[in-house]
Motif scaffolding. Structure first.
Motif, PDB file in Angstrom:
ATOM      1  N   ILE A  98       2.801  -4.564   4.680  1.00  0.00           N
ATOM      2  CA  ILE A  98       3.656  -5.026   6.002  1.00  0.00           C
ATOM      3  C   ILE A  98       4.172  -4.031   6.873  1.00  0.00           C
ATOM      4  CG2 ILE A  98       4.695  -7.337   5.020  1.00  0.00           C
ATOM      5  CD1 ILE A  98       6.976  -5.738   3.881  1.00  0.00           C
TER       6      ILE A  98
ATOM      7  N   LYS B 273      16.327   5.636 -10.848  1.00  0.00           N
ATOM      8  CA  LYS B 273      16.425   4.040 -10.402  1.00  0.00           C
ATOM      9  C   LYS B 273      16.146   3.387 -11.635  1.00  0.00           C
ATOM     10  CE  LYS B 273      11.910   2.455  -8.530  1.00  0.00           C
ATOM     11  NZ  LYS B 273      11.547   1.658  -9.918  1.00  0.00           N
TER      12      LYS B 273
ATOM     13  N   CYS C 211      11.521   7.350  -9.466  1.00  0.00           N
ATOM     14  CA  CYS C 211      11.318   6.643 -10.768  1.00  0.00           C
ATOM     15  C   CYS C 211      12.488   6.610 -11.597  1.00  0.00           C
ATOM     16  CB  CYS C 211      10.018   6.656 -11.296  1.00  0.00           C
ATOM     17  SG  CYS C 211       8.713   5.864 -10.188  1.00  0.00           S
TER      18      CYS C 211
ATOM     19  N   LYS D 226       2.289   2.015   8.775  1.00  0.00           N
ATOM     20  CA  LYS D 226       1.421   2.566   7.617  1.00  0.00           C
ATOM     21  C   LYS D 226       0.110   1.946   7.766  1.00  0.00           C
ATOM     22  CE  LYS D 226       4.729   3.365   3.966  1.00  0.00           C
ATOM     23  NZ  LYS D 226       4.946   3.048   2.305  1.00  0.00           N
TER      24      LYS D 226
ATOM     25  N   LEU E  99       1.758   6.336 -13.680  1.00  0.00           N
ATOM     26  CA  LEU E  99       0.934   7.584 -13.037  1.00  0.00           C
ATOM     27  C   LEU E  99       2.114   8.163 -12.750  1.00  0.00           C
ATOM     28  CD1 LEU E  99       1.298   7.001  -9.695  1.00  0.00           C
ATOM     29  CD2 LEU E  99      -0.858   5.757  -9.992  1.00  0.00           C
TER      30      LEU E  99
ATOM     31  N   LYS F 196       1.915  -4.571 -11.293  1.00  0.00           N
ATOM     32  CA  LYS F 196       2.162  -3.258 -11.526  1.00  0.00           C
ATOM     33  C   LYS F 196       3.453  -2.525 -11.218  1.00  0.00           C
ATOM     34  CE  LYS F 196      -1.942  -1.168 -12.380  1.00  0.00           C
ATOM     35  NZ  LYS F 196      -1.660  -0.713 -13.728  1.00  0.00           N
TER      36      LYS F 196
ATOM     37  N   ALA G 136       0.837  -1.224   0.075  1.00  0.00           N
ATOM     38  CA  ALA G 136       0.091  -0.045  -0.095  1.00  0.00           C
ATOM     39  C   ALA G 136       0.959   1.296   0.155  1.00  0.00           C
ATOM     40  CB  ALA G 136      -0.757   0.076   1.190  1.00  0.00           C
TER      41      ALA G 136
ATOM     42  N   TYR H 192       2.829   4.314  -2.958  1.00  0.00           N
ATOM     43  CA  TYR H 192       2.118   5.183  -3.878  1.00  0.00           C
ATOM     44  C   TYR H 192       1.152   4.569  -4.591  1.00  0.00           C
ATOM     45  CZ  TYR H 192       2.584  10.196  -4.433  1.00  0.00           C
ATOM     46  OH  TYR H 192       2.230  11.657  -4.259  1.00  0.00           O
ATOM     47  N   VAL H 193       1.619   3.600  -5.413  1.00  0.00           N
ATOM     48  CA  VAL H 193       0.971   2.960  -6.461  1.00  0.00           C
ATOM     49  C   VAL H 193       0.046   2.107  -5.786  1.00  0.00           C
ATOM     50  CG1 VAL H 193       1.065   1.276  -8.518  1.00  0.00           C
ATOM     51  CG2 VAL H 193       2.571   3.115  -8.313  1.00  0.00           C
TER      52      VAL H 193
HETATM   53  N1  LIG Z   1       5.615   6.149  -7.247  1.00  0.00           N
HETATM   54  C1  LIG Z   1       5.610   6.446  -8.484  1.00  0.00           C
HETATM   55  O1  LIG Z   1       5.277   7.514  -9.078  1.00  0.00           O
HETATM   56  C2  LIG Z   1       5.377   5.258  -9.607  1.00  0.00           C
HETATM   57  C3  LIG Z   1       4.822   5.128 -10.833  1.00  0.00           C
HETATM   58  C4  LIG Z   1       4.722   4.203 -11.580  1.00  0.00           C
HETATM   59  C5  LIG Z   1       5.499   3.198 -11.297  1.00  0.00           C
HETATM   60  N2  LIG Z   1       5.990   2.976 -10.074  1.00  0.00           N
HETATM   61  C6  LIG Z   1       6.597   1.459  -9.644  1.00  0.00           C
HETATM   62  O2  LIG Z   1       5.613   1.092  -8.773  1.00  0.00           O
HETATM   63  C7  LIG Z   1       6.192   0.067  -7.826  1.00  0.00           C
HETATM   64  C8  LIG Z   1       5.801   0.546  -6.512  1.00  0.00           C
HETATM   65  O3  LIG Z   1       6.352   1.951  -6.212  1.00  0.00           O
HETATM   66  P1  LIG Z   1       5.839   2.914  -5.143  1.00  0.00           P
HETATM   67  O4  LIG Z   1       6.281   4.369  -5.091  1.00  0.00           O
HETATM   68  O5  LIG Z   1       4.209   3.005  -4.847  1.00  0.00           O
HETATM   69  O6  LIG Z   1       6.711   2.274  -3.936  1.00  0.00           O
HETATM   70  P2  LIG Z   1       6.495   2.587  -2.324  1.00  0.00           P
HETATM   71  O7  LIG Z   1       7.508   2.296  -1.600  1.00  0.00           O
HETATM   72  O8  LIG Z   1       5.679   4.010  -2.086  1.00  0.00           O
HETATM   73  O9  LIG Z   1       5.260   1.319  -1.832  1.00  0.00           O
HETATM   74  C9  LIG Z   1       5.708  -0.023  -1.686  1.00  0.00           C
HETATM   75  C10 LIG Z   1       4.871  -0.291  -0.450  1.00  0.00           C
HETATM   76  O10 LIG Z   1       4.911  -2.006  -0.528  1.00  0.00           O
HETATM   77  C11 LIG Z   1       5.004  -2.537   0.814  1.00  0.00           C
HETATM   78  N3  LIG Z   1       5.375  -3.892   0.848  1.00  0.00           N
HETATM   79  C12 LIG Z   1       6.529  -4.289   0.344  1.00  0.00           C
HETATM   80  N4  LIG Z   1       6.656  -5.607   0.401  1.00  0.00           N
HETATM   81  C13 LIG Z   1       5.515  -6.039   0.676  1.00  0.00           C
HETATM   82  C14 LIG Z   1       4.923  -7.164   1.219  1.00  0.00           C
HETATM   83  N5  LIG Z   1       5.472  -8.449   0.793  1.00  0.00           N
HETATM   84  N6  LIG Z   1       3.423  -7.393   1.448  1.00  0.00           N
HETATM   85  C15 LIG Z   1       2.978  -6.360   1.615  1.00  0.00           C
HETATM   86  N7  LIG Z   1       3.343  -4.977   1.464  1.00  0.00           N
HETATM   87  C16 LIG Z   1       4.767  -4.930   1.035  1.00  0.00           C
HETATM   88  C17 LIG Z   1       6.041  -1.541   1.559  1.00  0.00           C
HETATM   89  O11 LIG Z   1       5.826  -1.224   2.951  1.00  0.00           O
HETATM   90  C18 LIG Z   1       5.335  -0.168   0.927  1.00  0.00           C
HETATM   91  O12 LIG Z   1       4.498   0.738   1.761  1.00  0.00           O
HETATM   92  C19 LIG Z   1       7.739   0.379  -8.264  1.00  0.00           C
HETATM   93  O13 LIG Z   1       8.283  -0.696  -8.943  1.00  0.00           O
HETATM   94  C20 LIG Z   1       7.759   1.676  -8.776  1.00  0.00           C
HETATM   95  O14 LIG Z   1       8.922   1.761  -9.810  1.00  0.00           O
HETATM   96  C21 LIG Z   1       6.025   3.973  -9.237  1.00  0.00           C
END
Ligand SMILES: NC(=O)c1ccc[n+]([C@@H]2O[C@H](COP(=O)([O-])OP(=O)(O)OC[C@H]3O[C@@H](n4cnc5c(N)ncnc54)[C@H](O)[C@@H]3O)[C@@H](O)[C@H]2O)c1
Length: 429
Positions: free
Chosen positions: A31, A258, A255, A35, A148, A118, A8, A10-11
């Motif tokens: 996890i 990395k 993004c 949060k 997004l 995703k 849970a 950003y995405v």
């Molecule tokens: N942030 C953006 O703008 C964006 C846009 C497009 C794509 N993405 C891609 O989407 C993916 C996620 O990005 P984000 O920014 O949402 O990451 P984030 O770090 O904000 O969120 C990831 C979440 O997953 C949780 N998590 C990790 N392992 C877990 C598990 N086993 N079970 C349950 N929860 C778990 C973490 O605690 C964290 O809250 C990445 O690959 C990123 O490159 C991000």
């Protein structure tokens, strides 16, 4: 449909909330206990337009719940993985969160469901995951990269430029198309690896465009040309387009940096040296260092100079400071002996642990700039552009330098007020 979302962040939070808003039932697994507590109270863990209200609405509909582990046995139509894929020191994408989520899913799955990836994963990852975890399982695999943008996340969810679905089985791909029944966008159905590659290629192209215009801006400075006119003249060509042609301090965020590094690593690992991408990354790093050097030259040295840094977030309207140019620039100025005061409307708390303790945090733009020899605009927040620059000039000290690192400020007006103005690829004033 009945959906589980793993992660849970950003995405994940945006996806879960929007899917509930579209009528689906969503169980979101997170996890991070802190949060999870906040989300269950209806408090958003991300800074995003409209998310607070949408989250409350979703929780009160009874169709959204947050849990700490995947229910076992799992009985859902779709499982979306939205965990992070940060950089390893080598530049490769760290897939450990992905493997962890895949393992959980393998252990919980008893009924047929579709795994929708995703998260951004390097080309070839999906095929490997299927081999490793889901060969003899009821899980089908779909790559469905997310495009997004932070700050516009909900708007982008409902109005994406395209939906990319990578599936080995057309019927499965069609099921995922139905998931987005209320979204009007071109849908591209392809194989898994091509879908993964689309995401990386798009980000690689965008960062290349940014580094390209920054190179042209540096050339403009050397050749005494004006980047604003050059970028406009170039961007009016419909084959090029005007977006991402604003010269500045380069890209940052969660993004672009990395993903560029991960694609470079992944290409090399497959035997291909992606030299254009390497140069793009190098230009982006250089752009920050160049900015500090130019400022040093203009100030006649950094030691003892008072400098105000405006903006810490990697872009306006977010509190995200991951890989933000502000961090490197603040570090280099501090190391050079400058006395720094920083201010950002949203990102101060996120930046504080990442900056040297000698840096002062100011409560607003006017306190940050009082007594400064130079002001550096790093993030083009609206409140900086609309600030009372006359009042700022009055309380600054000689030589009244303004370094507009985003070419966002009114150059002529500032020069008329008596500032020594320096932009990126703009003529000195
Ligand atoms: N942030 C953006 O703008 C964006 C846009 C497009 C794509 N993405 C891609 O989407 C993916 C996620 O990005 P984000 O920014 O949402 O990451 P984030 O770090 O904000 O969120 C990831 C979440 O997953 C949780 N998590 C990790 N392992 C877990 C598990 N086993 N079970 C349950 N929860 C778990 C973490 O605690 C964290 O809250 C990445 O690959 C990123 O490159 C991000």
């Amino acid at each position: 449909m009945n959906i589980a979302v793993i992660g849970a962040g950003y995405v994940g939070l945006v996806a879960a909330s929007c899917l509930v808003n579209s009528g689906h039932q969503v169980t979101c697994v997170e996890i991070d206990e802190a949060k999870l507590r906040l989300l269950n109270q209806g408090t958003s863990t991300i800074e995003e337009k409209g998310i607070d209200q949408l989250l409350k609405q979703c929780l009160s509909s009874g169709r959204l719940s947050f849990v700490s582990a995947l229910p076992k046995p799992l009985q859902v139509d779709i499982v979306m993985i939205t965990v992070g894929t940060p950089s390893l020191p080598s530049g490769a994408a760290d897939l450990s969160y992905i493997y962890n989520a895949a393992e959980q899913l393998r252990d919980a799955a008893r009924h047929p469901s579709i795994l929708v990836m995703k998260s951004t994963v390097p080309p070839g990852t999906g095929v490997k995951l299927v081999q490793r975890y889901f060969k003899n399982s009821p899980i089908s695999y779909v790559a469905n990269p997310e495009f997004l943008r932070e700050g516009e996340a909900i708007e982008d969810w409902y109005h994406p430029s395209r939906i990319v679905i990578g599936a080995e089985d057309n019927k499965i791909g069609e099921r995922i198309r139905q998931l987005y029944f209320d979204i009007d966008a071109p849908v591209i159905i392809t194989d898994i690896t091509s879908a993964e590659t689309i995401k990386y290629a798009a980000n690689a192209f965008l960062v290349t465009k940014i580094s390209f215009i920054n190179e042209i801006a540096n050339l403009c400075e050397a050749a005494d040309a004006n980047i604003d006119d050059v970028a406009r003249g170039v961007g009016l060509d419909p084959r090029i387009g005007p977006d991402f042609l604003r010269a500045g301090l380069g890209y940052g965020g969660s993004c672009f940096p990395k993903d560029a590094r991960a694609l470079d690593f992944s290409a090399l690992n497959k035997g291909y040296d992606f030299r254009l991408l390497k140069a793009t990354i190098e230009v982006n790093t250089k752009q920050r260092i160049l900015a500090v050097h130019k400022l040093k030259q203009l100030l006649g040295g950094l030691a003892g100079k008072e400098i105000a840094l405006l903006g810490l977030a990697f872009k306006p309207d977010t509190d995200d400071v991951r890989e933000a140019p502000s961090l490197d620039i603040a570090y280099l100025l501090d190391e050079g002996g400058a006395k720094l005061r920083v201010y950002d409307p949203a990102a101060m708390e996120n930046a504080r642990p990442l900056l040297p303790p000698s840096i002062a945090f100011a409560p607003d733009i006017y306190s940050a700039t009082a007594g400064a020899n130079a002001v550096v605009l790093i993030t083009e927040w609206r409140e900086f552009i609309d600030a009372d620059w006359q009042a700022i000039k009055k309380q600054m000290k000689e030589p009244y330098i303004i370094f507009d690192g985003r070419n966002a400020l009114p150059q002529d007006k500032l020069i008329a007020l008596g500032f020594k103005y320096m932009g990126v690829g703009r003529r000195l004033g």
